[in-house]
Design an enzyme around this catalytic site. Sequence first.
Site, PDB file in Angstrom:
ATOM      1  N   VAL A  81       0.822  -1.227   0.000  1.00  0.00           N
ATOM      2  CA  VAL A  81       0.000   0.000   0.000  1.00  0.00           C
ATOM      3  C   VAL A  81       0.852   1.272   0.000  1.00  0.00           C
ATOM      4  O   VAL A  81       0.358   2.353  -0.301  1.00  0.00           O
ATOM      5  CB  VAL A  81      -0.993   0.069   1.199  1.00  0.00           C
ATOM      6  CG1 VAL A  81      -2.063  -0.999   1.118  1.00  0.00           C
ATOM      7  CG2 VAL A  81      -0.280   0.037   2.539  1.00  0.00           C
ATOM      8  N   TYR A 173       3.344   6.432  16.054  1.00  0.00           N
ATOM      9  CA  TYR A 173       2.192   5.565  15.762  1.00  0.00           C
ATOM     10  C   TYR A 173       0.901   6.308  16.110  1.00  0.00           C
ATOM     11  O   TYR A 173      -0.053   6.330  15.318  1.00  0.00           O
ATOM     12  CB  TYR A 173       2.286   4.241  16.533  1.00  0.00           C
ATOM     13  CG  TYR A 173       1.083   3.349  16.292  1.00  0.00           C
ATOM     14  CD1 TYR A 173       0.861   2.772  15.039  1.00  0.00           C
ATOM     15  CD2 TYR A 173       0.145   3.102  17.296  1.00  0.00           C
ATOM     16  CE1 TYR A 173      -0.261   1.978  14.792  1.00  0.00           C
ATOM     17  CE2 TYR A 173      -0.974   2.307  17.062  1.00  0.00           C
ATOM     18  CZ  TYR A 173      -1.171   1.748  15.812  1.00  0.00           C
ATOM     19  OH  TYR A 173      -2.280   0.969  15.574  1.00  0.00           O
TER      20      TYR A 173
HETATM   21  P1  NDP Z   1      -1.479  -7.663  11.812  1.00  0.00           P
HETATM   22  O1  NDP Z   1      -0.009  -7.418  11.835  1.00  0.00           O
HETATM   23  O2  NDP Z   1      -1.960  -8.996  12.249  1.00  0.00           O
HETATM   24  O3  NDP Z   1      -2.042  -7.376  10.330  1.00  0.00           O
HETATM   25  C1  NDP Z   1      -1.601  -6.266   9.599  1.00  0.00           C
HETATM   26  C2  NDP Z   1      -2.018  -6.432   8.156  1.00  0.00           C
HETATM   27  O4  NDP Z   1      -1.598  -5.255   7.437  1.00  0.00           O
HETATM   28  C3  NDP Z   1      -1.365  -7.615   7.490  1.00  0.00           C
HETATM   29  O5  NDP Z   1      -2.323  -8.307   6.709  1.00  0.00           O
HETATM   30  C4  NDP Z   1      -0.313  -7.010   6.596  1.00  0.00           C
HETATM   31  O6  NDP Z   1      -0.171  -7.778   5.408  1.00  0.00           O
HETATM   32  C5  NDP Z   1      -0.930  -5.649   6.252  1.00  0.00           C
HETATM   33  N1  NDP Z   1       0.097  -4.681   5.876  1.00  0.00           N
HETATM   34  C6  NDP Z   1       1.034  -4.120   6.674  1.00  0.00           C
HETATM   35  N2  NDP Z   1       1.841  -3.323   5.950  1.00  0.00           N
HETATM   36  C7  NDP Z   1       1.401  -3.390   4.666  1.00  0.00           C
HETATM   37  C8  NDP Z   1       1.830  -2.810   3.434  1.00  0.00           C
HETATM   38  N3  NDP Z   1       2.879  -1.977   3.396  1.00  0.00           N
HETATM   39  N4  NDP Z   1       1.156  -3.098   2.305  1.00  0.00           N
HETATM   40  C9  NDP Z   1       0.095  -3.943   2.345  1.00  0.00           C
HETATM   41  N5  NDP Z   1      -0.363  -4.521   3.454  1.00  0.00           N
HETATM   42  C10 NDP Z   1       0.293  -4.250   4.600  1.00  0.00           C
HETATM   43  O7  NDP Z   1      -2.131  -6.505  12.690  1.00  0.00           O
HETATM   44  P2  NDP Z   1      -3.651  -6.130  13.033  1.00  0.00           P
HETATM   45  O8  NDP Z   1      -4.590  -7.028  12.378  1.00  0.00           O
HETATM   46  O9  NDP Z   1      -3.725  -5.964  14.490  1.00  0.00           O
HETATM   47  O10 NDP Z   1      -3.704  -4.668  12.390  1.00  0.00           O
HETATM   48  C11 NDP Z   1      -4.681  -4.264  11.462  1.00  0.00           C
HETATM   49  C12 NDP Z   1      -4.984  -2.785  11.679  1.00  0.00           C
HETATM   50  O11 NDP Z   1      -5.545  -2.619  12.967  1.00  0.00           O
HETATM   51  C13 NDP Z   1      -3.780  -1.867  11.629  1.00  0.00           C
HETATM   52  O12 NDP Z   1      -4.128  -0.692  10.932  1.00  0.00           O
HETATM   53  C14 NDP Z   1      -3.508  -1.547  13.096  1.00  0.00           C
HETATM   54  O13 NDP Z   1      -2.874  -0.305  13.256  1.00  0.00           O
HETATM   55  C15 NDP Z   1      -4.919  -1.538  13.643  1.00  0.00           C
HETATM   56  N6  NDP Z   1      -5.073  -1.727  15.077  1.00  0.00           N
HETATM   57  C16 NDP Z   1      -4.531  -2.821  15.687  1.00  0.00           C
HETATM   58  C17 NDP Z   1      -4.681  -2.986  17.052  1.00  0.00           C
HETATM   59  C18 NDP Z   1      -4.042  -4.103  17.805  1.00  0.00           C
HETATM   60  O14 NDP Z   1      -3.912  -4.015  19.051  1.00  0.00           O
HETATM   61  N7  NDP Z   1      -3.650  -5.197  17.156  1.00  0.00           N
HETATM   62  C19 NDP Z   1      -5.474  -2.031  17.837  1.00  0.00           C
HETATM   63  C20 NDP Z   1      -5.980  -0.919  17.087  1.00  0.00           C
HETATM   64  C21 NDP Z   1      -5.812  -0.799  15.757  1.00  0.00           C
HETATM   65  P3  NDP Z   1       1.229  -8.165   4.709  1.00  0.00           P
HETATM   66  O15 NDP Z   1       2.281  -8.208   5.764  1.00  0.00           O
HETATM   67  O16 NDP Z   1       0.960  -9.489   4.051  1.00  0.00           O
HETATM   68  O17 NDP Z   1       1.441  -7.079   3.711  1.00  0.00           O
HETATM   69  C1  8X3 Z   2      -2.884  -0.605  18.498  1.00  0.00           C
HETATM   70  C2  8X3 Z   2      -3.159  -0.680  19.949  1.00  0.00           C
HETATM   71  O1  8X3 Z   2      -2.429   0.019  22.274  1.00  0.00           O
HETATM   72  O2  8X3 Z   2      -0.781   0.228  20.527  1.00  0.00           O
HETATM   73  O3  8X3 Z   2      -3.429   0.471  17.874  1.00  0.00           O
HETATM   74  O4  8X3 Z   2      -2.635   1.735  20.618  1.00  0.00           O
HETATM   75  S1  8X3 Z   2      -2.190   0.385  20.856  1.00  0.00           S
END
Ligand code: NDP
Ligand code: 8X3
Length: 272
Positions: A81, A173
């Site tokens: 992305v 972040y």
């Molecule tokens: P994961 O690491 O499990 O998943 C992240 C996903 O993002 C993967 O599928 C990865 O795919 C994709 N991704 C990352 N970088 C790229 C890139 N440059 N191009 C394309 N795809 C990309 O994390 P989460 O499921 O937890 O995170 C999903 C979203 O939720 C994020 O935006 C995160 O900030 C947000 N979030 C997460 C929280 C948490 O505590 N886990 C809390 C609040 C928000 P691939 O590596 O195959 O490219």
């Molecule tokens: C991901 C969760 O706690 O790092 O957004 O903000 S936290």
Amino acid sequence: MKVSDFFCVNLQQKNINLKIKNMKTTLITGATSGIGKATAELFAKNAYNLIITGRRAERLEELKNNLEKSGIEVLTLCFDVRNNAEVEAAINSLPEKWRQIDVLVNNAGLAVGLNHVQDGVLDDWERMIDTNIKGLLYITRAVAPLMIAGNEGHIVNICSIAGKEVYENGNVYCATKHAVDALSKGMRVDMLKYGIKVTNICPGAVETEFSLVRFKGDKEKAANPYKGIMPLTGSDVALTIWFAVSLPKHICINDLVVMPTAQANGSTFYRG
Ligand code: NDP
Ligand code: 8X3
């Protein structure tokens, strides 16, 4: 075959054809893991066709094979992305029947590193800014015109509690997620006249690969944030996304904060 059976079979086939014709399509970025993958699984159960994206091609293919067992159609797009040329090429490559995108889930994102600002690592900062802000913008810029053409759509941005508050060492972040929060508000105004909804979803701690990425593969450090609490799962967040998307056309969830019960805000946990 009895005449009544014949009509019954024909009616069933007609219903199946109608269902395929009326099936909606969701594009999910970052579907190879965590929240994105769980969202794809839930939307598949609810008969949405899916465009799943990410950088890990093998995972996309494996997920596609599993999702197709629900009887839906799945298209994979493998790209980064952060690269606008790749984003545009991927969206432009969509065959005609996939160009009506009903729901876009802007989920791809990450945190890298956890340092005081004076110790910040430039490469970490750039990865977060390029993925969480610029990546989300590139995708939206490419997909929104397809929704505008159809005068309908729903954009769901996965923000975070870090988009509402800041916590120690979270500086960049948190800044990227504050930007997502602002972009959701801005997009909602811009999309208003086209009937396109914009929902901002802000989860607290979700146990996914997120922490492993933040701590650059250090499993011990990655496990610490979830010790002594029951964190959210990707499926829990997927439920909130589905809730927002499944509401009637005239209702829009603008902003939704979803936390583990053991987390009061960005930095206060009860570790029993
Ligand atoms: P994961 O690491 O499990 O998943 C992240 C996903 O993002 C993967 O599928 C990865 O795919 C994709 N991704 C990352 N970088 C790229 C890139 N440059 N191009 C394309 N795809 C990309 O994390 P989460 O499921 O937890 O995170 C999903 C979203 O939720 C994020 O935006 C995160 O900030 C947000 N979030 C997460 C929280 C948490 O505590 N886990 C809390 C609040 C928000 P691939 O590596 O195959 O490219
Ligand atoms: C991901 C969760 O706690 O790092 O957004 O903000 S936290």
